[in-house]
Design an enzyme around this catalytic site. Sequence first.
Site, short mmCIF file in Angstrom:
data_model
loop_
_atom_site.label_atom_id
_atom_site.label_comp_id
_atom_site.label_asym_id
_atom_site.label_seq_id
_atom_site.Cartn_x
_atom_site.Cartn_y
_atom_site.Cartn_z
N ASP A 267 0.86 -1.19 0.00
CA ASP A 267 0.00 0.00 0.00
C ASP A 267 0.89 1.24 0.00
OD1 ASP A 267 -3.03 0.89 0.64
OD2 ASP A 267 -1.61 2.23 1.69
N HIS A 280 -5.89 14.33 -8.97
CA HIS A 280 -5.99 12.91 -9.34
C HIS A 280 -5.11 12.55 -10.53
CE1 HIS A 280 -9.17 11.71 -6.55
NE2 HIS A 280 -9.72 12.92 -6.76
N GLU A 310 -4.84 2.31 -4.01
CA GLU A 310 -3.38 2.28 -4.03
C GLU A 310 -2.83 0.97 -3.48
OE1 GLU A 310 -4.55 4.39 -0.16
OE2 GLU A 310 -5.31 4.11 -2.19
#
Length: 398
Positions: A267, A280, A310
């Site tokens: 992550d 974004h 993610e």
Amino acid sequence: MIRILLFSGLFTVIITAVQLSLNYQKETEELQTISQQLAETNAPSLARALWELNATKANDIGIYLMRIGLFKSITIKNENGDTMVFLGEKDIEAHQTSIKLQFEYSGRTGTVGTFEYQIVTDIVKRKIKDDFIIILISQFIKTFFVSIFILFIIHKLVIRHLNEISNWLNNFKPESSFSPLALEADKGSSNEMVKLKSAISEMGQQVHKHSTGLEKVVAERTAELEKLAYTDSLTGVTNRGAFLQAANEELNRSRRLSYDVGVMMLDLDHFKAINDTYGHDAGDKVLKQVSQAMANCLRKEDTLGRIGGEEFAVITPGADKRGMHKLASRLQQAIAILNFSFLPDNKNITVSIGYTKVSNDEDFKAALKRADEHLYTAKASGRNTFITDKGFLPRIVS
């Protein structure tokens, strides 16, 4: 061929029958005219014989007329209707003609009897029958040869080409290599047939071309759909569904061949802050480059997948604790050295990792959940680190 001959024969029979029927009627009328003239010519002599009551003379006249061959029967009756002379054979179905016999005596004319006769039609019938057979045979022979000639011409100019077109169409397959329809034309061949063959060949070529192009488009679209079905559209790595399917297949294979399988959960640290701060588009750029960097660190047999947002996961066949530890370190280093123009010089991307080994009797989702728990332990421990099972800690050699 047979149908044409049968039709021609039937047509010939009908035409011949009509023609002979007209001939029969005409010749019968001619016989009636001649016989009537003979009867009228001999009527005065018969009238005198009846007036004189001379049956012998009347009989002689009747015999004379019968010998001519036109009369089938002759009946001579007196004024009372009594038959004085009867010659021949009377046919009840044949037409009978009657003439009154009149005789003039002392300036007065009176009827002394009647002359009845039937003409011979058998001769006409036999003649018509013979003519019918002769005409029928001759017409059939002429029709046969004319039909053969016409069929030969039609075959040479039309049917042969149609058969070639039919055979070519039967063997034509759009997906196979294209072979054009032969366009050779014999002397006297119809230009229209050559044009037709050329048009059909051109049509086949266009169908083959479009079919080939369509197959290519279908193959490309199929590949795209398969890619969409198994690949994450943003990063190009395996998506969640395809990753889980590949993991289960790898786990089943490992149990058949007796080797270990490891699983990692990764992550990106503070990724939400990147999206919120830089937008974004910047976040998407990070995900793409991080995915590529991780893919470059993996072996051919390893599988990288984007689980969501993610979060990423890695399947490592043949894993041992030292190999997975080194892989985790290599992944962190590959991500840390990435440069992004929108980030400050002293800031880089880091990743937290949790990894574990899948037990032989364990469901893959259970192992994935355990790796995920290690991941969140790593994030809770300050991020930019990796955590594994307590009994799976490798001995680090510096």
